[in-house]
Design a protein around this motif. Structure first.
Motif, PDB file in Angstrom:
ATOM      1  N   GLN A  52     -40.046  19.788  12.038  1.00  0.00           N
ATOM      2  CA  GLN A  52     -40.140  20.478  13.243  1.00  0.00           C
ATOM      3  C   GLN A  52     -39.001  20.273  14.217  1.00  0.00           C
ATOM      4  OE1 GLN A  52     -43.521  21.618  14.580  1.00  0.00           O
ATOM      5  NE2 GLN A  52     -43.615  22.294  12.340  1.00  0.00           N
ATOM      6  N   VAL A  53     -38.898  21.453  15.001  1.00  0.00           N
ATOM      7  CA  VAL A  53     -37.551  21.340  15.928  1.00  0.00           C
ATOM      8  C   VAL A  53     -38.291  20.046  17.080  1.00  0.00           C
ATOM      9  CG1 VAL A  53     -36.550  22.398  17.813  1.00  0.00           C
ATOM     10  CG2 VAL A  53     -37.244  23.526  15.740  1.00  0.00           C
ATOM     11  N   VAL A  54     -37.151  19.363  17.483  1.00  0.00           N
ATOM     12  CA  VAL A  54     -37.767  18.205  18.361  1.00  0.00           C
ATOM     13  C   VAL A  54     -37.034  18.574  19.654  1.00  0.00           C
ATOM     14  CG1 VAL A  54     -35.846  16.620  17.754  1.00  0.00           C
ATOM     15  CG2 VAL A  54     -38.084  15.695  18.773  1.00  0.00           C
ATOM     16  N   CYS A  55     -37.476  18.340  20.895  1.00  0.00           N
ATOM     17  CA  CYS A  55     -37.124  18.712  22.137  1.00  0.00           C
ATOM     18  C   CYS A  55     -37.893  17.619  22.910  1.00  0.00           C
ATOM     19  CB  CYS A  55     -37.026  19.843  22.733  1.00  0.00           C
ATOM     20  SG  CYS A  55     -36.282  20.182  24.236  1.00  0.00           S
ATOM     21  N   CYS A  56     -37.200  16.301  23.084  1.00  0.00           N
ATOM     22  CA  CYS A  56     -37.893  15.482  24.090  1.00  0.00           C
ATOM     23  C   CYS A  56     -37.173  15.108  25.254  1.00  0.00           C
ATOM     24  CB  CYS A  56     -38.203  13.970  23.028  1.00  0.00           C
ATOM     25  SG  CYS A  56     -39.098  12.775  23.759  1.00  0.00           S
ATOM     26  N   GLY A  57     -37.846  14.501  26.398  1.00  0.00           N
ATOM     27  CA  GLY A  57     -37.235  14.290  27.466  1.00  0.00           C
ATOM     28  C   GLY A  57     -38.149  13.210  28.341  1.00  0.00           C
ATOM     29  N   ARG A  58     -37.423  12.420  29.390  1.00  0.00           N
ATOM     30  CA  ARG A  58     -38.217  11.453  30.108  1.00  0.00           C
ATOM     31  C   ARG A  58     -39.114  12.152  31.199  1.00  0.00           C
ATOM     32  NH1 ARG A  58     -33.354   9.671  28.722  1.00  0.00           N
ATOM     33  NH2 ARG A  58     -33.042   7.882  27.545  1.00  0.00           N
ATOM     34  N   ASP A  59     -38.808  13.430  31.252  1.00  0.00           N
ATOM     35  CA  ASP A  59     -39.571  14.399  32.436  1.00  0.00           C
ATOM     36  C   ASP A  59     -39.460  15.695  32.165  1.00  0.00           C
ATOM     37  OD1 ASP A  59     -36.833  15.000  33.506  1.00  0.00           O
ATOM     38  OD2 ASP A  59     -36.821  13.168  34.824  1.00  0.00           O
ATOM     39  N   ASP A  60     -40.000  16.562  32.830  1.00  0.00           N
ATOM     40  CA  ASP A  60     -39.974  18.057  32.628  1.00  0.00           C
ATOM     41  C   ASP A  60     -38.338  18.458  32.909  1.00  0.00           C
ATOM     42  OD1 ASP A  60     -42.708  18.089  32.269  1.00  0.00           O
ATOM     43  OD2 ASP A  60     -43.053  18.813  34.298  1.00  0.00           O
ATOM     44  N   ALA A  61     -37.669  17.987  33.874  1.00  0.00           N
ATOM     45  CA  ALA A  61     -36.265  18.523  33.918  1.00  0.00           C
ATOM     46  C   ALA A  61     -35.476  18.272  32.612  1.00  0.00           C
ATOM     47  CB  ALA A  61     -35.623  17.700  35.411  1.00  0.00           C
ATOM     48  N   GLU A  62     -35.607  16.851  32.169  1.00  0.00           N
ATOM     49  CA  GLU A  62     -34.798  16.711  30.919  1.00  0.00           C
ATOM     50  C   GLU A  62     -35.002  17.581  29.923  1.00  0.00           C
ATOM     51  OE1 GLU A  62     -33.042  12.564  30.216  1.00  0.00           O
ATOM     52  OE2 GLU A  62     -35.105  12.581  29.163  1.00  0.00           O
ATOM     53  N   VAL A  63     -36.476  17.861  29.514  1.00  0.00           N
ATOM     54  CA  VAL A  63     -36.869  18.542  28.369  1.00  0.00           C
ATOM     55  C   VAL A  63     -36.334  19.911  28.744  1.00  0.00           C
ATOM     56  CG1 VAL A  63     -39.036  19.594  27.472  1.00  0.00           C
ATOM     57  CG2 VAL A  63     -39.101  17.445  28.163  1.00  0.00           C
ATOM     58  N   ALA A  64     -36.498  20.495  30.085  1.00  0.00           N
ATOM     59  CA  ALA A  64     -35.974  22.014  30.270  1.00  0.00           C
ATOM     60  C   ALA A  64     -34.511  21.970  29.930  1.00  0.00           C
ATOM     61  CB  ALA A  64     -35.916  22.063  31.832  1.00  0.00           C
ATOM     62  N   ARG A  65     -33.576  20.958  30.271  1.00  0.00           N
ATOM     63  CA  ARG A  65     -32.192  20.672  30.141  1.00  0.00           C
ATOM     64  C   ARG A  65     -32.051  20.705  28.505  1.00  0.00           C
ATOM     65  NH1 ARG A  65     -29.040  16.721  28.609  1.00  0.00           N
ATOM     66  NH2 ARG A  65     -30.366  14.967  29.282  1.00  0.00           N
ATOM     67  N   ARG A  66     -32.623  20.160  27.778  1.00  0.00           N
ATOM     68  CA  ARG A  66     -32.402  19.991  26.469  1.00  0.00           C
ATOM     69  C   ARG A  66     -32.875  21.446  25.686  1.00  0.00           C
ATOM     70  NH1 ARG A  66     -33.566  13.856  26.401  1.00  0.00           N
ATOM     71  NH2 ARG A  66     -31.639  13.088  25.990  1.00  0.00           N
ATOM     72  N   ALA A  67     -33.705  21.892  26.093  1.00  0.00           N
ATOM     73  CA  ALA A  67     -34.400  23.221  25.610  1.00  0.00           C
ATOM     74  C   ALA A  67     -33.230  24.116  25.818  1.00  0.00           C
ATOM     75  CB  ALA A  67     -35.896  23.730  26.024  1.00  0.00           C
ATOM     76  N   ALA A  68     -32.624  24.575  27.146  1.00  0.00           N
ATOM     77  CA  ALA A  68     -31.563  25.320  27.485  1.00  0.00           C
ATOM     78  C   ALA A  68     -30.678  25.198  26.790  1.00  0.00           C
ATOM     79  CB  ALA A  68     -31.436  25.058  29.038  1.00  0.00           C
ATOM     80  N   ALA A  69     -30.008  23.702  26.214  1.00  0.00           N
ATOM     81  CA  ALA A  69     -28.771  23.689  25.400  1.00  0.00           C
ATOM     82  C   ALA A  69     -29.020  24.225  24.244  1.00  0.00           C
ATOM     83  CB  ALA A  69     -28.669  22.072  25.544  1.00  0.00           C
ATOM     84  N   ILE A  70     -30.312  24.310  23.770  1.00  0.00           N
ATOM     85  CA  ILE A  70     -30.384  24.944  22.463  1.00  0.00           C
ATOM     86  C   ILE A  70     -31.054  26.420  22.266  1.00  0.00           C
ATOM     87  CG2 ILE A  70     -30.583  22.599  21.177  1.00  0.00           C
ATOM     88  CD1 ILE A  70     -33.614  23.263  21.168  1.00  0.00           C
ATOM     89  N   GLY A  71     -30.926  26.916  23.470  1.00  0.00           N
ATOM     90  CA  GLY A  71     -31.439  28.383  23.620  1.00  0.00           C
ATOM     91  C   GLY A  71     -33.093  28.483  23.348  1.00  0.00           C
ATOM     92  N   ARG A  72     -33.551  27.592  23.825  1.00  0.00           N
ATOM     93  CA  ARG A  72     -35.186  27.804  23.564  1.00  0.00           C
ATOM     94  C   ARG A  72     -36.137  27.672  25.111  1.00  0.00           C
ATOM     95  NH1 ARG A  72     -36.575  26.848  17.994  1.00  0.00           N
ATOM     96  NH2 ARG A  72     -34.580  27.169  16.817  1.00  0.00           N
TER      97      ARG A  72
END
Length: 310
Positions: free
Chosen positions: A233-253
């Motif tokens: 499974q693709v993983v995209c974990c963050g401490r808060d919503d902003a961190e999740v959004a940043r990591r998702a943007a970095a991989i184009g998702r």
């Protein structure tokens, strides 16, 4: 539940980047470091600096790590002849002192074959025919006792008087992983040859159905050897919503879509989704990490997710 790191270096990663991820994964306590076996990028990325060969990469990493298990999801049967591939995998297993796992598939990405001059069988039926013969050959070579010879007569491959050398460090051989959601042939091949069956990037419901088909195939052949069941499974974990959004943007998702399709959100959300996979019998999760420069992502998973699913 065992957590494994899974990388896609064809999307853009040097050997040094992969080594850094493998070493970090080892230091953080992940069970394994795996990589794909592809020669061409996918999607809207430049893929720089270009592809790295999976077995050359794993050979190097084998000598620069100590404990983490290593492997491929999945080595493509279309890329290599079975005899030389058996030699390469056995040698890397020796170089790792018995830490290798052999994920093996039929091959599917026609564009990369065209890009690098690799013959691509025209039909899925032929690819699976070749894949099945290669499974018989590779495992047969490894299983041949020292001092005896191996012979194989198939439609696509023929071997005569092979010494079946070198032998892997693991006895009788490295674990074989077969994956996919095919309804008939994949479960049969997994039941006959695999130590682990993997379902990639599918919902919990779809994964459960695929597991059931393979369990049925295992029962049908009267197999007594254990089979491990795993998911990727693709993983995209963050401490808060902003961190999740940043990591998702970095991989184009899209982060919300990732929560549906993968393992995304806060550590608690990721733990909950992993728990759903555990409930259907998943024993290992391959965490597809797409931003290989974000080692803090691995640290977060190791410190806040892994202790809750172990």
């Amino acid at each position: 539940m065992r957590l494994r790191i899974f990388t896609e270096p064809q999307q853009g990663a040097s050997y040094e980047t992969l080594l850094a991820v493998a070493k970090a994964s080892e230091q953080l306590g992940f069970e394994a470091f795996f990589r794909s076996d592809h020669y061409l990028r996918m999607g809207d990325v430049d893929g720089l600096p270009g592809p790295t060969d999976s077995w050359v990469t794993l050979a190097g990493i084998a000598r620069e790590t100590q404990t983490i298990r290593l492997g491929t999801l999945m080595t493509a049967a279309t890329f290599r002849y079975p005899g030389p591939l058996a030699v390469s995998v056995a040698q890397v297993d020796q170089m790792s002192r018995g830490r290798l796992e052999f994920g093996f598939g039929a091959g599917w990405y026609e564009a990369e074959h065209t890009a690098y001059g690799i013959p691509f069988p025209a039909t899925a039926h032929e690819r699976f025919d070749r894949f099945e013969e290669q499974l018989a050959i590779i495992t047969g070579l490894w299983d041949t006792p020292v001092g005896e010879t191996f012979r194989f007569e198939g439609r696509h491959y023929r071997l005569a008087d092979s010494p079946g050398l070198p032998k892997p460090a693991q006895s009788p051989r490295p674990p074989v992983i077969i994956g996919g959601s095919g309804p008939k042939r994949t479960p049969r091949l997994a039941a006959g040859y695999a130590d682990e069956y993997n379902v990639g990037f599918s919902s919990v419901k779809e994964t459960e159905a695929a597991f059931a088909r393979t369990r049925g195939a295992v029962e049908a052949v009267g197999r007594s050897a254990p089979m491990a069941y795993s998911a990727a499974q693709v993983v995209c974990c963050g401490r808060d919503d902003a961190e999740v959004a940043r990591r998702a943007a970095a991989i184009g998702r899209d982060p919300e879509q990732l929560k549906i399709d993968g393992l995304a959100g806060s550590p608690a959300e990721v733990v909950d989704k992993i728990g759903q996979f555990a409930e259907i019998g998943t024993e290992r999760i391959y965490l597809q990490v797409l931003d290989l420069t974000d080692l803090d992502h691995l640290e977060l998973i190791a410190s806040q997710v892994a202790p809750q699913v172990d």
